[in-house]
Design an enzyme around this catalytic site. Structure first.
Site, PDB file in Angstrom:
ATOM      1  N   HIS A 121      -6.885  23.500  14.158  1.00 33.16           N
ATOM      2  CA  HIS A 121      -7.725  23.038  15.266  1.00 33.16           C
ATOM      3  C   HIS A 121      -6.841  22.195  16.183  1.00 33.16           C
ATOM      4  O   HIS A 121      -5.893  21.550  15.722  1.00 33.16           O
ATOM      5  CB  HIS A 121      -8.842  22.180  14.649  1.00 33.16           C
ATOM      6  CG  HIS A 121      -9.915  21.739  15.595  1.00 33.16           C
ATOM      7  ND1 HIS A 121      -9.743  20.707  16.488  1.00 33.16           N
ATOM      8  CD2 HIS A 121     -11.193  22.169  15.770  1.00 33.16           C
ATOM      9  CE1 HIS A 121     -10.858  20.525  17.167  1.00 33.16           C
ATOM     10  NE2 HIS A 121     -11.758  21.404  16.749  1.00 33.16           N
ATOM     11  N   ASP A 198      -6.620  18.102   7.080  1.00 33.19           N
ATOM     12  CA  ASP A 198      -7.754  18.063   7.995  1.00 33.19           C
ATOM     13  C   ASP A 198      -8.933  18.682   7.243  1.00 33.19           C
ATOM     14  O   ASP A 198      -9.040  19.897   7.123  1.00 33.19           O
ATOM     15  CB  ASP A 198      -7.400  18.865   9.260  1.00 33.19           C
ATOM     16  CG  ASP A 198      -8.599  19.020  10.183  1.00 33.19           C
ATOM     17  OD1 ASP A 198      -9.703  18.562   9.829  1.00 33.19           O
ATOM     18  OD2 ASP A 198      -8.417  19.614  11.261  1.00 33.19           O
ATOM     19  N   GLN A 201     -13.767  20.844   7.963  1.00 35.53           N
ATOM     20  CA  GLN A 201     -14.623  21.909   7.427  1.00 35.53           C
ATOM     21  C   GLN A 201     -14.620  21.884   5.894  1.00 35.53           C
ATOM     22  O   GLN A 201     -15.601  22.270   5.262  1.00 35.53           O
ATOM     23  CB  GLN A 201     -14.138  23.284   7.910  1.00 35.53           C
ATOM     24  CG  GLN A 201     -14.110  23.457   9.429  1.00 35.53           C
ATOM     25  CD  GLN A 201     -15.487  23.438  10.069  1.00 35.53           C
ATOM     26  OE1 GLN A 201     -16.506  23.687   9.427  1.00 35.53           O
ATOM     27  NE2 GLN A 201     -15.531  23.118  11.354  1.00 35.53           N
ATOM     28  N   LYS A 224     -20.464  16.873  10.569  1.00 37.97           N
ATOM     29  CA  LYS A 224     -20.412  18.210   9.963  1.00 37.97           C
ATOM     30  C   LYS A 224     -20.896  18.172   8.508  1.00 37.97           C
ATOM     31  O   LYS A 224     -20.970  19.188   7.846  1.00 37.97           O
ATOM     32  CB  LYS A 224     -18.987  18.762  10.022  1.00 37.97           C
ATOM     33  CG  LYS A 224     -18.483  18.955  11.464  1.00 37.97           C
ATOM     34  CD  LYS A 224     -17.220  19.733  11.501  1.00 37.97           C
ATOM     35  CE  LYS A 224     -16.445  19.550  12.784  1.00 37.97           C
ATOM     36  NZ  LYS A 224     -16.917  20.397  13.886  1.00 37.97           N
ATOM     37  N   CYS A 362     -11.373  25.746  19.898  1.00 36.36           N
ATOM     38  CA  CYS A 362     -10.349  24.682  19.803  1.00 36.36           C
ATOM     39  C   CYS A 362      -9.185  25.123  18.918  1.00 36.36           C
ATOM     40  O   CYS A 362      -8.646  24.314  18.151  1.00 36.36           O
ATOM     41  CB  CYS A 362     -10.924  23.373  19.270  1.00 36.36           C
ATOM     42  SG  CYS A 362     -12.230  22.711  20.268  1.00 36.36           S
TER      43      CYS A 362
HETATM   44  C1  LIG Z   1     -10.913  22.003  11.332  1.00 37.66           C
HETATM   45  C2  LIG Z   1     -11.364  20.968  12.331  1.00 37.66           C
HETATM   46  N1  LIG Z   1     -10.592  19.901  12.566  1.00 37.66           N
HETATM   47  C3  LIG Z   1     -10.949  18.933  13.410  1.00 37.66           C
HETATM   48  C4  LIG Z   1     -12.134  18.992  14.094  1.00 37.66           C
HETATM   49  C5  LIG Z   1     -12.492  17.899  15.026  1.00 37.66           C
HETATM   50  O1  LIG Z   1     -13.672  17.261  14.614  1.00 37.66           O
HETATM   51  P1  LIG Z   1     -14.409  16.217  15.572  1.00 37.66           P
HETATM   52  O2  LIG Z   1     -14.612  16.918  16.887  1.00 37.66           O
HETATM   53  O3  LIG Z   1     -15.686  15.940  14.855  1.00 37.66           O
HETATM   54  O4  LIG Z   1     -13.525  15.035  15.668  1.00 37.66           O
HETATM   55  C6  LIG Z   1     -12.987  20.093  13.908  1.00 37.66           C
HETATM   56  C7  LIG Z   1     -14.230  20.237  14.662  1.00 37.66           C
HETATM   57  O5  LIG Z   1     -14.705  21.306  14.914  1.00 37.66           O
HETATM   58  C8  LIG Z   1     -12.595  21.093  12.974  1.00 37.66           C
HETATM   59  O6  LIG Z   1     -13.380  22.144  12.735  1.00 37.66           O
END
Ligand SMILES: Cc1ncc(COP(=O)(O)O)c(C=O)c1O
Length: 410
Positions: A121, A198, A201, A224, A362
């Site tokens: 992401h 990270d 998910q 999430k 993203c």
């Molecule tokens: C794998 C992953 N990393 C990071 C993020 C970023 O999360 P946030 O926008 O809640 O900070 C997301 C959000 O979709 C994600 O799916």
């Protein structure tokens, strides 16, 4: 049958009573909140609202106790060694920015290497890149195999370049593939790297055990995981959290301040400048408490059942290109209708009250890679399933996709 009562589970969500027409398959973007979370947040504002760690009155002490109890709940859920290893942030993005900025200022030197993967992401790419350009640090990228899985042979080879940091997602937010994170951490540690996961998910699929995984950092967002927006978690081993330069500075994170010098507070406060999202932390802990009433293995089984039904239905629709693999998948499916823009497909689904996401999610570097191989020139439609989704909803989505194919390719 999985032993999991999805109808009983759904009853905990006011959303499904308020919006019975909607099929919500955009769970990888954000999940709905159970009443337990909404009630905990509103009870805090109605009865206890106060700032934490600074009031001379009982209300503030109660708010502080609730806030610190929330930290303890999160620490317990991820099996951290200490509560102070849980830093509250505004989300996974903020946590990754803190790690990248913090390490860049202390641990990393010009010429050092950072290892990321092709399917990250943007939140696990751009914070590193921002600082790398400035500090002369090199980013290497683990490629994918033809099946769009991480190329573990290339991973091993790239580890031989001795990266100082290896940062990767637990589960791909586009493809839903579950990465072999325990093995990746083991190999990265053997190569002497600091490990960052990270878990935005990953934590949704199943609780992650920090002591077992033994990674140095793990981050996720509350929203999430059935929790409120604006709250997230930066887990780090104490020794690494102590090393990070704070990205935010101000109240609460200091020990003493003068115009000559500032000394910092102890963990976790040195990384939590300013008034934290108190209600958000309480809401997240309510989400975790509530979720623990359920058997996670049964929830996983239920999601796998939905996934299986979805794949089997998709295979019967001509003209659908599926980018995600059905195995080692957490319940996220990226697909396209051959030759069609994903936004057009999503709009046809939207017209039938089916919520999905379309685009590059993203993860532009992943789509640059996927575009060389198949239909993903403009991204993909993403259907992401949660425990509250039903087989009926899967079937409604399949029918809508079939109709979309007919309309768009007529
Ligand atoms: C794998 C992953 N990393 C990071 C993020 C970023 O999360 P946030 O926008 O809640 O900070 C997301 C959000 O979709 C994600 O799916």
């Amino acid at each position: 049958m999985t032993g999991f009562d999805v109808q009983q589970f759904r009853q905990h969500f006011a959303f499904f009573q308020q919006q019975p027409d909607w099929v919500y398959l955009d769970n990888a973007a954000t999940m709905h909140k159970p009443d337990a979370v909404i009630d905990a947040v509103s009870a805090f504002y109605q009865r206890h609202n106060s700032n934490v760690h600074r009031g001379a009155h009982r209300l503030s002490q109660q708010a502080t106790a609730q806030f610190e109890q929330a930290r303890a709940t999160v620490a317990g859920y991820i099996n951290a060694r200490n509560n102070h290893e849980v830093i509250f942030t505004s989300g996974a993005t903020a946590a990754l920015n803190q790690i990248a900025f913090g390490l860049m200022h202390t641990v990393l030197q010009p010429g050092d290497r950072i290892l990321l993967t092709q399917l990250e992401h943007h939140a696990n790419i751009v914070p590193w890149q921002l600082h790398c350009q400035r500090y002369g640090i090199i980013i290497d990228v683990v490629p994918l195999t033809a099946e769009h899985q991480l190329d573990m042979v290339a991973y091993q080879q790239l580890l031989q370049l001795k990266p100082k940091v290896v940062s990767f997602s637990h589960i791909s937010n586009v493809l839903g593939h579950i990465q072999p994170v325990a093995e990746m951490v083991r190999q990265a540690k053997a190569a002497g790297a600091i490990t960052v996961i990270d878990g935005a998910q990953g934590i949704v699929y199943q609780p992650a055990d920090m002591q077992q995984l033994d990674c140095d950092f793990y981050v996720f967002s509350g929203h999430k995981l059935y929790g409120p927006t604006g709250i997230g978690v930066l887990y780090g081993k104490s020794q690494w959290l102590e090393t990070l330069t704070p990205i935010f500075a101000g109240g609460e994170m200091i020990d003493s301040v003068s115009f000559i010098n500032t000394t910092f507070n102890k963990l976790p406060f040195r990384l939590e400048a300013g008034t934290p999202n108190i209600a958000g932390a309480i809401g997240l802990s309510a989400a975790i408490d509530w979720l623990q009433n359920y058997n996670i293995a049964q929830i996983i089984e239920h999601k796998l059942l939905l996934l299986k039904a979805f794949y089997s239905g998709l295979s019967a629709i001509k003209g659908i290109d599926i980018l995600s693999l059905p195995v080692h998948n957490a319940g996220i499916v990226a697909l396209n209708v051959d030759g069609q823009h994903p936004a057009d497909v999503a709009e046809l689904l939207n017209q039938q009250h089916i919520a999905v996401r379309a685009g590059q999610h993203c993860a532009m570097p992943l789509f640059s890679y996927l575009a060389q191989h198949n239909s993903a020139q403009h991204g993909a439609v993403r259907c992401s399933f949660a425990a509250y989704n039903t087989l009926d909803e899967v079937n409604r989505c399949l029918l809508a996709l079939e109709q979309a194919v007919e309309i768009l390719t007529a």
